[in-house]
Motif scaffolding. Structure first.
Motif, mmCIF file in Angstrom:
data_model
loop_
_atom_site.group_PDB
_atom_site.id
_atom_site.type_symbol
_atom_site.label_atom_id
_atom_site.label_comp_id
_atom_site.label_asym_id
_atom_site.label_seq_id
_atom_site.Cartn_x
_atom_site.Cartn_y
_atom_site.Cartn_z
ATOM 1 N N THR A 1 0.828 -1.200 0.000
ATOM 2 C CA THR A 1 0.000 0.000 0.000
ATOM 3 C C THR A 1 0.865 1.255 0.000
ATOM 4 O OG1 THR A 1 -1.684 -1.247 1.206
ATOM 5 C CG2 THR A 1 -1.936 1.140 1.128
ATOM 6 N N VAL A 2 1.957 1.227 0.746
ATOM 7 C CA VAL A 2 2.882 2.362 0.747
ATOM 8 C C VAL A 2 3.398 2.599 -0.666
ATOM 9 C CG1 VAL A 2 5.191 3.111 1.474
ATOM 10 C CG2 VAL A 2 3.583 2.198 3.166
ATOM 11 N N LEU B 1 0.632 4.100 -2.915
ATOM 12 C CA LEU B 1 0.373 5.515 -2.643
ATOM 13 C C LEU B 1 1.473 6.408 -3.186
ATOM 14 C CD1 LEU B 1 -1.020 5.465 0.999
ATOM 15 C CD2 LEU B 1 -2.211 6.211 -1.057
ATOM 16 N N ALA C 1 1.325 6.654 -6.926
ATOM 17 C CA ALA C 1 0.210 7.485 -7.368
ATOM 18 C C ALA C 1 0.488 8.974 -7.163
ATOM 19 C CB ALA C 1 -1.058 7.087 -6.620
ATOM 20 N N SER C 2 1.320 9.314 -6.195
ATOM 21 C CA SER C 2 1.541 10.729 -5.895
ATOM 22 C C SER C 2 2.897 11.268 -6.342
ATOM 23 C CB SER C 2 1.389 10.970 -4.389
ATOM 24 O OG SER C 2 2.344 10.241 -3.670
ATOM 25 N N THR D 1 5.541 8.138 4.098
ATOM 26 C CA THR D 1 4.366 7.271 3.965
ATOM 27 C C THR D 1 4.543 5.995 4.770
ATOM 28 O OG1 THR D 1 3.994 8.196 1.762
ATOM 29 C CG2 THR D 1 2.799 6.182 2.311
ATOM 30 N N ALA E 1 2.063 4.902 7.725
ATOM 31 C CA ALA E 1 1.397 3.599 7.664
ATOM 32 C C ALA E 1 1.681 2.763 8.915
ATOM 33 C CB ALA E 1 1.847 2.842 6.416
ATOM 34 N N ASP F 1 -5.941 0.987 5.155
ATOM 35 C CA ASP F 1 -6.761 1.589 4.117
ATOM 36 C C ASP F 1 -6.238 2.988 3.830
ATOM 37 O OD1 ASP F 1 -8.726 2.826 2.583
ATOM 38 O OD2 ASP F 1 -10.385 2.129 3.836
ATOM 39 N N PRO F 2 -5.762 3.238 2.629
ATOM 40 C CA PRO F 2 -5.225 4.560 2.305
ATOM 41 C C PRO F 2 -6.221 5.695 2.529
ATOM 42 C CG PRO F 2 -4.878 3.044 0.473
ATOM 43 C CD PRO F 2 -5.676 2.324 1.503
ATOM 44 N N GLU F 3 -7.508 5.423 2.360
ATOM 45 C CA GLU F 3 -8.499 6.477 2.604
ATOM 46 C C GLU F 3 -8.522 6.869 4.077
ATOM 47 O OE1 GLU F 3 -12.352 6.012 0.863
ATOM 48 O OE2 GLU F 3 -11.498 5.137 -0.957
ATOM 49 N N TRP G 1 -5.780 6.407 6.145
ATOM 50 C CA TRP G 1 -4.453 6.973 6.407
ATOM 51 C C TRP G 1 -4.373 8.440 6.017
ATOM 52 C CZ3 TRP G 1 -0.702 2.933 3.823
ATOM 53 C CH2 TRP G 1 -0.798 1.693 4.480
ATOM 54 N N LEU G 2 -5.017 8.805 4.908
ATOM 55 C CA LEU G 2 -4.856 10.147 4.347
ATOM 56 C C LEU G 2 -5.942 11.134 4.759
ATOM 57 C CD1 LEU G 2 -3.624 9.144 0.780
ATOM 58 C CD2 LEU G 2 -2.258 9.815 2.771
#
Length: 98
Positions: A29-30, A33, A36-37, A52, A56, A67-69, A71-72
């Motif tokens: 997941t790290v 993310l 993506a960024s 990140t 995490a 869940d990235p949603e 985390w962010l």
């Protein structure tokens, strides 16, 4: 978005210098993310990976879902900066926030 091969390789090969015990659980997941960024962040990919990973691992230790949603969320990042970055200088903690 397509990353250049060098950036993609950095993300794929990344291993924290001192991996948190949670690294294997959050690594995918790290990396996702950061990939993506990476193209829209003013920070280099290494800094993104480090920050990140730290976020995490902190989330996992707090019992938050992987869940990235989650985390962010602003409230998650605020709590992370206030409690998970106490060892950092205030300016560094603010960089992590951004």
């Amino acid at each position: 978005m397509t990353l250049d091969p060098e950036t993609s390789a950095k993300i794929t090969r990344y291993r924290p210098r001192v991996p948190p015990p949670e690294w294997e659980q959050v690594a995918g997941t790290v990396r996702m993310l950061v990939a993506a960024s990476a193209g829209c962040s003013p920070y280099n990919v290494e800094r993104l990976l480090h920050a990140t990973t730290r976020l995490a691992a902190w989330c996992r230790r707090c019992g938050l879902p992987d869940d990235p949603e989650v985390w962010l969320r602003h409230e998650t990042i605020d709590a992370f900066v206030l409690t998970g970055c106490m060892d950092l200088a205030p300016s560094s903690a603010q960089t992590y926030r951004s």
